[in-house]
Design a protein around this motif. Structure first.
Motif, PDB file in Angstrom:
ATOM      1  N   LEU A  10      44.631  37.625  17.440  1.00 54.28           N
ATOM      2  CA  LEU A  10      45.986  38.038  17.149  1.00 54.28           C
ATOM      3  C   LEU A  10      46.542  38.673  18.415  1.00 54.28           C
ATOM      4  O   LEU A  10      45.914  39.554  18.992  1.00 54.28           O
ATOM      5  N   ILE A  11      47.700  38.183  18.836  1.00 53.41           N
ATOM      6  CA  ILE A  11      48.343  38.707  20.037  1.00 53.41           C
ATOM      7  C   ILE A  11      49.737  39.170  19.655  1.00 53.41           C
ATOM      8  O   ILE A  11      50.527  38.391  19.125  1.00 53.41           O
ATOM      9  N   TYR A  12      50.029  40.434  19.918  1.00 52.92           N
ATOM     10  CA  TYR A  12      51.379  40.938  19.694  1.00 52.92           C
ATOM     11  C   TYR A  12      52.215  40.655  20.929  1.00 52.92           C
ATOM     12  O   TYR A  12      51.756  40.816  22.053  1.00 52.92           O
ATOM     13  N   SER A  13      53.455  40.204  20.717  1.00 48.79           N
ATOM     14  CA  SER A  13      54.334  39.875  21.833  1.00 48.79           C
ATOM     15  C   SER A  13      55.778  40.154  21.455  1.00 48.79           C
ATOM     16  O   SER A  13      56.180  39.905  20.313  1.00 48.79           O
ATOM     17  N   ASN A  14      56.542  40.626  22.431  1.00 53.13           N
ATOM     18  CA  ASN A  14      57.979  40.813  22.223  1.00 53.13           C
ATOM     19  C   ASN A  14      58.738  39.501  22.355  1.00 53.13           C
ATOM     20  O   ASN A  14      59.913  39.434  22.018  1.00 53.13           O
ATOM     21  N   ASN A  15      58.079  38.442  22.853  1.00 51.15           N
ATOM     22  CA  ASN A  15      58.709  37.129  23.006  1.00 51.15           C
ATOM     23  C   ASN A  15      57.735  36.068  22.508  1.00 51.15           C
ATOM     24  O   ASN A  15      57.093  35.363  23.289  1.00 51.15           O
ATOM     25  N   ILE A  16      57.622  35.959  21.190  1.00 49.91           N
ATOM     26  CA  ILE A  16      56.594  35.103  20.589  1.00 49.91           C
ATOM     27  C   ILE A  16      56.750  33.632  20.946  1.00 49.91           C
ATOM     28  O   ILE A  16      55.763  32.927  21.138  1.00 49.91           O
ATOM     29  N   HIS A  17      57.968  33.159  21.053  1.00 51.11           N
ATOM     30  CA  HIS A  17      58.165  31.728  21.318  1.00 51.11           C
ATOM     31  C   HIS A  17      57.816  31.363  22.763  1.00 51.11           C
ATOM     32  O   HIS A  17      57.236  30.304  23.017  1.00 51.11           O
ATOM     33  N   SER A  18      58.131  32.233  23.697  1.00 47.20           N
ATOM     34  CA  SER A  18      57.756  32.003  25.097  1.00 47.20           C
ATOM     35  C   SER A  18      56.234  32.012  25.258  1.00 47.20           C
ATOM     36  O   SER A  18      55.660  31.160  25.923  1.00 47.20           O
ATOM     37  N   LEU A  19      55.582  32.981  24.613  1.00 44.18           N
ATOM     38  CA  LEU A  19      54.123  33.061  24.710  1.00 44.18           C
ATOM     39  C   LEU A  19      53.468  31.863  24.016  1.00 44.18           C
ATOM     40  O   LEU A  19      52.481  31.315  24.507  1.00 44.18           O
ATOM     41  N   PRO A  53      55.419  42.640  17.390  1.00 45.26           N
ATOM     42  CA  PRO A  53      54.717  43.912  17.166  1.00 45.26           C
ATOM     43  C   PRO A  53      55.368  44.730  16.053  1.00 45.26           C
ATOM     44  O   PRO A  53      56.579  44.688  15.861  1.00 45.26           O
ATOM     45  N   LEU A  54      54.533  45.451  15.337  1.00 47.66           N
ATOM     46  CA  LEU A  54      55.008  46.295  14.249  1.00 47.66           C
ATOM     47  C   LEU A  54      55.518  47.630  14.776  1.00 47.66           C
ATOM     48  O   LEU A  54      56.180  48.366  14.059  1.00 47.66           O
ATOM     49  N   THR A  55      55.188  47.956  16.019  1.00 41.64           N
ATOM     50  CA  THR A  55      55.582  49.207  16.653  1.00 41.64           C
ATOM     51  C   THR A  55      55.808  48.933  18.137  1.00 41.64           C
ATOM     52  O   THR A  55      55.640  47.802  18.591  1.00 41.64           O
ATOM     53  N   THR A  56      56.144  49.932  18.907  1.00 43.88           N
ATOM     54  CA  THR A  56      56.377  49.774  20.338  1.00 43.88           C
ATOM     55  C   THR A  56      55.103  49.313  21.040  1.00 43.88           C
ATOM     56  O   THR A  56      54.014  49.833  20.773  1.00 43.88           O
ATOM     57  N   MET A  57      55.254  48.348  21.929  1.00 44.51           N
ATOM     58  CA  MET A  57      54.119  47.829  22.686  1.00 44.51           C
ATOM     59  C   MET A  57      53.655  48.865  23.707  1.00 44.51           C
ATOM     60  O   MET A  57      54.468  49.595  24.259  1.00 44.51           O
ATOM     61  N   PRO A  58      52.347  48.905  24.003  1.00 50.50           N
ATOM     62  CA  PRO A  58      51.849  49.812  25.038  1.00 50.50           C
ATOM     63  C   PRO A  58      52.292  49.362  26.433  1.00 50.50           C
ATOM     64  O   PRO A  58      52.951  48.341  26.578  1.00 50.50           O
ATOM     65  N   THR A  59      51.880  50.082  27.435  1.00 53.15           N
ATOM     66  CA  THR A  59      52.265  49.777  28.812  1.00 53.15           C
ATOM     67  C   THR A  59      51.831  48.368  29.191  1.00 53.15           C
ATOM     68  O   THR A  59      50.856  47.839  28.640  1.00 53.15           O
ATOM     69  N   PRO A  60      52.506  47.737  30.172  1.00 53.09           N
ATOM     70  CA  PRO A  60      52.167  46.370  30.562  1.00 53.09           C
ATOM     71  C   PRO A  60      50.735  46.199  31.079  1.00 53.09           C
ATOM     72  O   PRO A  60      50.186  45.112  31.015  1.00 53.09           O
ATOM     73  N   ASP A  61      50.111  47.265  31.575  1.00 56.73           N
ATOM     74  CA  ASP A  61      48.750  47.146  32.086  1.00 56.73           C
ATOM     75  C   ASP A  61      47.694  47.190  30.995  1.00 56.73           C
ATOM     76  O   ASP A  61      46.519  47.005  31.252  1.00 56.73           O
TER      77      ASP A  61
END
Length: 117
Positions: A10-19, A53-61
């Motif tokens: 399972l991968i959370y993404s703010n841009n599901i279609h691009s990923l 994501p169900l909540t704010t994503m963590p930092t990009p790193d």
């Protein structure tokens, strides 16, 4: 594939279609379900669900997952990953069964790619 997969990621993404495009084009995965909240991909019994994501994503790193995927050619896959907005990293390691190296998808998630002998 009949019913839910027993194995996958399972991968959370703010841009599901691009990923999802990244994984379908790089690893020839097939879309089995697509909604405004998720895209489900499958190949050889392996399922990746890309979810808003169900909540704010963590930092990009931050990487909460690391996938490993078999490919036919490490160098060709690294080049295509870059063309699709991902990254490739230096270094190749090997054992008697396969060679491995690392790439990142277009969201920065790290993936170990394996080329079997």
């Amino acid at each position: 594939m009949n019913g839910p997969a027993k194995n996958g990621a399972l991968i959370y993404s703010n841009n599901i279609h691009s990923l999802a495009k990244f994984y379908t084009e790089l690893f020839s995965m097939n879309v089995t379900r697509e909604t405004s909240e998720l895209v489900s991909l499958v190949k050889d019994g392996f399922n990746i669900v890309i979810h808003v994501p169900l909540t704010t994503m963590p930092t990009p790193d931050f990487n909460s997952i690391k996938l490993f995927m078999a490919v036919d050619d490490l160098n060709a896959t690294k080049l295509k990953a870059e063309q699709l907005g991902g990254q490739s990293f230096a270094g190749v390691w090997s054992n008697p069964i396969f060679k491995v190296c690392n790439i990142a998808d277009s969201d920065g998630n790290h993936i170990q790619i394996r080329e079997f002998s």
